[in-house]
Motif scaffolding. Structure first.
Motif, PDB file in Angstrom:
ATOM      1  N   TYR A   1      33.891  18.371   8.357  1.00 52.10           N
ATOM      2  CA  TYR A   1      33.657  18.459   6.912  1.00 52.10           C
ATOM      3  C   TYR A   1      33.195  19.860   6.511  1.00 52.10           C
ATOM      4  N   ARG A   2      33.355  20.161   5.242  1.00 50.12           N
ATOM      5  CA  ARG A   2      32.745  21.373   4.699  1.00 50.12           C
ATOM      6  C   ARG A   2      31.239  21.178   4.629  1.00 50.12           C
ATOM      7  N   ASP A   3      30.833  20.013   4.121  1.00 51.47           N
ATOM      8  CA  ASP A   3      29.412  19.662   4.107  1.00 51.47           C
ATOM      9  C   ASP A   3      29.268  18.163   3.849  1.00 51.47           C
ATOM     10  N   ILE A   4      28.125  17.632   4.225  1.00 49.23           N
ATOM     11  CA  ILE A   4      27.752  16.242   3.959  1.00 49.23           C
ATOM     12  C   ILE A   4      26.301  16.259   3.494  1.00 49.23           C
ATOM     13  N   LEU A   5      26.004  15.490   2.468  1.00 52.15           N
ATOM     14  CA  LEU A   5      24.633  15.439   1.950  1.00 52.15           C
ATOM     15  C   LEU A   5      23.961  14.142   2.389  1.00 52.15           C
ATOM     16  N   PHE A   6      22.826  14.281   3.058  1.00 53.14           N
ATOM     17  CA  PHE A   6      22.002  13.133   3.464  1.00 53.14           C
ATOM     18  C   PHE A   6      20.819  13.044   2.521  1.00 53.14           C
ATOM     19  N   GLN A   7      20.552  11.861   1.990  1.00 56.00           N
ATOM     20  CA  GLN A   7      19.436  11.635   1.083  1.00 56.00           C
ATOM     21  C   GLN A   7      18.570  10.495   1.610  1.00 56.00           C
ATOM     22  N   ALA A   8      17.273  10.604   1.389  1.00 58.47           N
ATOM     23  CA  ALA A   8      16.361   9.563   1.849  1.00 58.47           C
ATOM     24  C   ALA A   8      15.003   9.743   1.183  1.00 58.47           C
ATOM     25  N   ASN A   9      14.161   8.737   1.326  1.00 58.15           N
ATOM     26  CA  ASN A   9      12.743   8.884   1.039  1.00 58.15           C
ATOM     27  C   ASN A   9      12.040   9.183   2.357  1.00 58.15           C
ATOM     28  N   TYR A  10      11.160  10.144   2.342  1.00 56.91           N
ATOM     29  CA  TYR A  10      10.498  10.599   3.562  1.00 56.91           C
ATOM     30  C   TYR A  10       9.003  10.355   3.454  1.00 56.91           C
ATOM     31  N   GLU A  11       8.444   9.762   4.510  1.00 56.40           N
ATOM     32  CA  GLU A  11       7.001   9.556   4.591  1.00 56.40           C
ATOM     33  C   GLU A  11       6.502  10.132   5.903  1.00 56.40           C
ATOM     34  N   CYS A  12       5.329  10.743   5.859  1.00 56.78           N
ATOM     35  CA  CYS A  12       4.747  11.278   7.086  1.00 56.78           C
ATOM     36  C   CYS A  12       3.234  11.154   7.032  1.00 56.78           C
ATOM     37  N   ALA A  13       2.642  11.040   8.197  1.00 61.04           N
ATOM     38  CA  ALA A  13       1.189  10.973   8.317  1.00 61.04           C
ATOM     39  C   ALA A  13       0.795  11.538   9.672  1.00 61.04           C
ATOM     40  N   GLY A  14      -0.132  12.486   9.652  1.00 59.51           N
ATOM     41  CA  GLY A  14      -0.569  13.085  10.909  1.00 59.51           C
ATOM     42  C   GLY A  14      -0.907  14.542  10.720  1.00 59.51           C
ATOM     43  N   THR A  15      -0.544  15.368  11.684  1.00 60.25           N
ATOM     44  CA  THR A  15      -0.904  16.777  11.680  1.00 60.25           C
ATOM     45  C   THR A  15       0.297  17.633  12.038  1.00 60.25           C
ATOM     46  N   ILE A  16       0.490  18.713  11.294  1.00 64.60           N
ATOM     47  CA  ILE A  16       1.551  19.661  11.593  1.00 64.60           C
ATOM     48  C   ILE A  16       0.933  21.059  11.660  1.00 64.60           C
ATOM     49  N   VAL A  17       1.011  21.684  12.812  1.00 65.47           N
ATOM     50  CA  VAL A  17       0.387  22.990  13.084  1.00 65.47           C
ATOM     51  C   VAL A  17      -1.065  22.956  12.620  1.00 65.47           C
ATOM     52  N   MET A  18      -1.775  21.928  13.019  1.00 65.57           N
ATOM     53  CA  MET A  18      -3.197  21.727  12.738  1.00 65.57           C
ATOM     54  C   MET A  18      -3.492  21.444  11.261  1.00 65.57           C
ATOM     55  N   LEU A  19      -2.453  21.282  10.445  1.00 65.40           N
ATOM     56  CA  LEU A  19      -2.643  20.988   9.024  1.00 65.40           C
ATOM     57  C   LEU A  19      -2.483  19.497   8.790  1.00 65.40           C
ATOM     58  N   PRO A  20      -3.538  18.814   8.362  1.00 67.39           N
ATOM     59  CA  PRO A  20      -3.413  17.377   8.080  1.00 67.39           C
ATOM     60  C   PRO A  20      -2.379  17.156   6.985  1.00 67.39           C
ATOM     61  N   LEU A  21      -1.542  16.135   7.186  1.00 70.78           N
ATOM     62  CA  LEU A  21      -0.458  15.902   6.248  1.00 70.78           C
ATOM     63  C   LEU A  21      -0.272  14.405   6.048  1.00 70.78           C
ATOM     64  N   ASN A  22      -0.251  13.993   4.809  1.00 71.11           N
ATOM     65  CA  ASN A  22      -0.011  12.595   4.463  1.00 71.11           C
ATOM     66  C   ASN A  22       0.769  12.604   3.159  1.00 71.11           C
ATOM     67  N   ALA A  23       2.070  12.409   3.245  1.00 66.20           N
ATOM     68  CA  ALA A  23       2.902  12.625   2.068  1.00 66.20           C
ATOM     69  C   ALA A  23       4.042  11.627   1.991  1.00 66.20           C
ATOM     70  N   MET A  24       4.571  11.469   0.778  1.00 65.92           N
ATOM     71  CA  MET A  24       5.760  10.672   0.524  1.00 65.92           C
ATOM     72  C   MET A  24       6.603  11.449  -0.482  1.00 65.92           C
ATOM     73  N   THR A  25       7.866  11.700  -0.145  1.00 68.11           N
ATOM     74  CA  THR A  25       8.701  12.531  -1.005  1.00 68.11           C
ATOM     75  C   THR A  25      10.179  12.240  -0.798  1.00 68.11           C
TER      76      THR A  25
END
Length: 247
Positions: free
Chosen positions: A119-143
């Motif tokens: 393909y030239r391109d394909i678009l993936f869409q979703a709701n994303y949730e995360c909870a925990g730590t990324i590079v020592m930065l606490p993260l709790n999000a839904m987007t």
């Protein structure tokens, strides 16, 4: 046994043989250029699925929306860990390959259908949730998140078994998938409250898109049963003699 196989075993006895959809190309299995013809036939058929073909229960592949219960979860919230979840999954553009290559092999009463779509391109869409730590930065999000796959090639391998029901049909025994892409363009809509940080994070993810794709490749197995069931449903209605000449 995968759930799509169970469904087909239940549904097949009540099916009725019908012709190929109008405009679908038919190839001769005895001709030397069969695989070349098969690739062309599948390419044209997939392109026709911009819209559903209701007479054959073929759903549109332009905007594929998965069931609400189909989610992808991985990771954990342990120290420096991140639990992640994708839900409300959908793909846009699967009906518009630029190139299709296919081959059908036969051994030990089993057919192996290999299909690669670029393909030239394909678009993936979703709701994303995360909870925990990324590079020592606490993260709790839904987007919401969008991921554009750049020049991807999707390869499906279907193991098919012939069976007799007044005439010969094929059914899917197993299916696997493999994906390749030149890059990923990430767009987390609101992963961070800080707009600048959110934009910089998306840019950093996009810069490393091809590398990140390899980390997510294990998720391919989440989508394979869906496409295997679509093929199974079609094959349960159209006999091998209707699919191919020279059988």
């Amino acid at each position: 046994m995968n759930y799509f196989v169970v469904l087909v075993v239940i549904l097949v006895p009540f099916g009725t043989c019908i012709d190929l959809p109008s405009g679908f190309k038919k190839c001769n299995m005895k001709k030397i250029d069969f695989n070349q013809c098969l690739g062309s036939a599948i390419h044209e058929a997939v392109r026709k699925l911009d819209s559903a073909i209701t007479s054959h229960d073929l759903q549109s592949l332009y905007h594929v929306q998965f069931r609400p219960q189909d989610v992808m979860e991985f990771g954990n919230r342990s120290l420096s860990g991140l639990k992640q979840k994708f839900s409300n999954l959908s793909f846009l553009g699967l009906s518009r390959p630029e190139k299709t290559v296919a081959r059908l092999d036969y051994e030990n009463n089993t057919y192996t259908l290999t299909v690669s779509l670029t393909y030239r391109d394909i678009l993936f869409q979703a709701n994303y949730e995360c909870a925990g730590t990324i590079v020592m930065l606490p993260l709790n999000a839904m987007t919401p998140v969008e991921v554009l796959m750049v020049n991807p090639t999707l390869t499906y391998i279907f193991k098919l078994e012939p069976y007799y029901k007044g005439t010969t049909y094929l059914r899917v025994l197993d299916a696997t998938a493999d994906g390749r892409t030149q890059g990923l363009r990430w767009n987390f809509k609101q992963l961070f409250e800080n707009k600048h940080l959110n934009e910089e994070f998306n840019a950093a993810m996009t810069e490393k898109g091809a590398e990140i794709f390899t980390l997510y490749k294990f998720l391919e197995s989440s989508f394979t049963p869906y496409f295997a069931f679509l093929l199974d449903s079609f094959l349960s209605k159209v006999s091998v003699a209707e699919l191919f000449d020279g059988f």
